[in-house]
Write an enzyme that holds these catalytic residues in place. Structure first.
Site, short mmCIF file in Angstrom:
data_model
loop_
_atom_site.label_atom_id
_atom_site.label_comp_id
_atom_site.label_asym_id
_atom_site.label_seq_id
_atom_site.Cartn_x
_atom_site.Cartn_y
_atom_site.Cartn_z
N GLU A 66 9.51 -4.35 10.26
CA GLU A 66 9.90 -3.05 9.70
C GLU A 66 10.47 -2.13 10.78
O GLU A 66 9.86 -1.93 11.85
CB GLU A 66 8.68 -2.37 9.04
CG GLU A 66 9.04 -1.01 8.45
CD GLU A 66 8.04 -0.44 7.44
OE1 GLU A 66 7.08 -1.15 7.08
OE2 GLU A 66 8.23 0.71 7.03
N GLU A 124 -1.21 -5.53 8.58
CA GLU A 124 -0.37 -4.98 9.64
C GLU A 124 -0.95 -5.23 11.02
O GLU A 124 -2.17 -5.17 11.20
CB GLU A 124 -0.22 -3.46 9.44
CG GLU A 124 0.51 -3.07 8.16
CD GLU A 124 0.65 -1.56 8.00
OE1 GLU A 124 0.34 -0.80 8.94
OE2 GLU A 124 1.10 -1.14 6.91
N ASP A 155 -1.19 -6.25 -0.34
CA ASP A 155 -1.30 -5.57 0.96
C ASP A 155 -2.76 -5.18 1.18
O ASP A 155 -3.37 -4.54 0.32
CB ASP A 155 -0.46 -4.28 0.88
CG ASP A 155 0.35 -4.06 2.12
OD1 ASP A 155 0.22 -4.83 3.08
OD2 ASP A 155 1.15 -3.09 2.11
N LYS A 174 -1.18 -9.54 2.86
CA LYS A 174 -0.42 -9.07 4.01
C LYS A 174 -1.27 -8.09 4.78
O LYS A 174 -2.01 -7.32 4.19
CB LYS A 174 0.89 -8.39 3.56
CG LYS A 174 1.65 -7.72 4.70
CD LYS A 174 3.04 -7.28 4.30
CE LYS A 174 3.14 -5.90 3.75
NZ LYS A 174 2.62 -4.82 4.64
N ASP A 227 0.84 -1.20 0.00
CA ASP A 227 0.00 0.00 0.00
C ASP A 227 0.88 1.26 0.00
O ASP A 227 0.37 2.38 -0.05
CB ASP A 227 -1.03 -0.01 1.14
CG ASP A 227 -0.38 0.01 2.52
OD1 ASP A 227 0.86 -0.11 2.61
OD2 ASP A 227 -1.13 0.13 3.52
N SER A 228 2.21 1.06 -0.01
CA SER A 228 3.14 2.16 -0.28
C SER A 228 2.81 2.76 -1.64
O SER A 228 3.23 3.89 -1.95
CB SER A 228 4.59 1.67 -0.25
OG SER A 228 4.74 0.50 -1.01
O1 KIV Z 1 3.50 -1.14 1.60
C1 KIV Z 1 4.65 -1.59 1.53
O2 KIV Z 1 5.38 -1.37 0.56
C2 KIV Z 1 5.13 -2.39 2.65
C3 KIV Z 1 6.58 -2.75 2.67
C4 KIV Z 1 7.39 -1.56 2.91
C5 KIV Z 1 6.87 -3.86 3.60
O3 KIV Z 1 4.37 -2.73 3.49
#
Ligand code: KIV
Length: 266
Positions: free
Chosen positions: A183, A116, A84, A114, A45-46
């Site tokens: 992280e 968090e 994510d 994934k 989600d970056s």
């Molecule tokens: O969103 C993302 O890119 C991430 C990574 C930095 C692990 O969660």
């Protein structure tokens, strides 16, 4: 060509073979990182920051993530594709978490999701894994909690925080996660957590003793330069390359040099 699966990753941990993960958000970048030999492509989600230009990851929606995950899944041939789960797509209830995780698998063709958090997301993870969907955990600096954490800072330096992270890692493993992202965690704590688990840890700013490493595509290629955490190593300066190339194009059009004979039809 053997596809990477949760089994491959578990074997890599046993054999102490480093796992390589990188983010990607579209079809061509997925093709390139796959060809370069990464094991896992994370559609992080970056995306919100490096592709969509938001200040943080919080505004990213399920629709954003589904569209980009589907594009990445079409480009990846060997690597495992992990999607994510965006902010507020799994926090409301385990049922909501399962429904949205299922969309990533059915609609976007991801291989895993994934999310968090530690103890607070265990029920959601149990629900998702019991439906047969592999889950990657993510603890330490969790950007979706940026307002609670108070900034992008190292997590686990104080003893109480370190104990919580070690406990969360165990809980995530017990809930069925196949891997955990650590992280911005001090090297020694990441090492201790990695040694305490049977599943692989993937570090980002967590030192060399994790079972694998992950970095953001736009960071390592020097495309996104608004913010550079200490843990980012730049392997190229594509921002400069692109600006130089496009400036050349602008100049050639203005000077009447492009299109020339070679690039024209008769
Ligand atoms: O969103 C993302 O890119 C991430 C990574 C930095 C692990 O969660």
């Amino acid at each position: 060509m053997d596809k990477i699966t949760v089994i491959t990753l578990s074997e890599k941990k046993k054999k102490k073979e480093p796992i390589v993960m990188i983010t990607a958000y579209d079809y061509p970048s997925a093709q390139m990182v796959d060809e370069a030999g990464v094991d896992i492509i994370l559609v992080g989600d970056s995306l919100g920051m490096v592709v969509l230009g938001y200040e943080n990851t919080l505004p990213v929606t399920m629709e954003d993530m589904l569209r980009h995950t589907a594009a990445v899944a079409r480009g990846a041939k060997r690597a495992m594709v992990v999607a994510d789960m965006p902010f507020m797509s799994y926090q409301l209830s385990p049922e909501q978490a399962l429904e949205n995780a299922g969309r990533f698998i059915k609609e976007a063709k991801a291989h895993a999701v994934k999310l968090e958090g530690g103890e607070e997301v265990i029920e959601a993870i149990n629900k998702i894994t019991s439906a047969g969907i592999p889950v990657m955990g993510h603890i330490g600096l969790t950007p979706q909690s940026i307002h609670r954490i108070g900034g992008y800072r190292v997590q686990g330096r104080e003893e109480e925080q370190a104990l919580k992270l070690a406990k969360d890692a165990k809980l995530l493993e017990e809930a069925g996660c196949f891997s955990i992202v650590l992280e911005a965690v001090p090297v020694d704590l990441a090492k201790k957590i990695t040694e305490s688990l049977n599943i692989p840890t993937i570090g980002i700013g967590a030192g060399p003793f994790c079972d694998g490493q992950v970095l953001v595509y736009h960071d390592i290629l020097g495309i996104y330069q608004e913010f550079k955490p200490k843990f980012v190593k730049r392997y190229a300066n594509l921002r400069k390359e692109i600006i130089d190339a496009v400036s050349n194009y602008v100049k050639e059009v203005k000077d009447g040099k492009f299109p020339d004979e070679e690039h024209s039809y008769r």
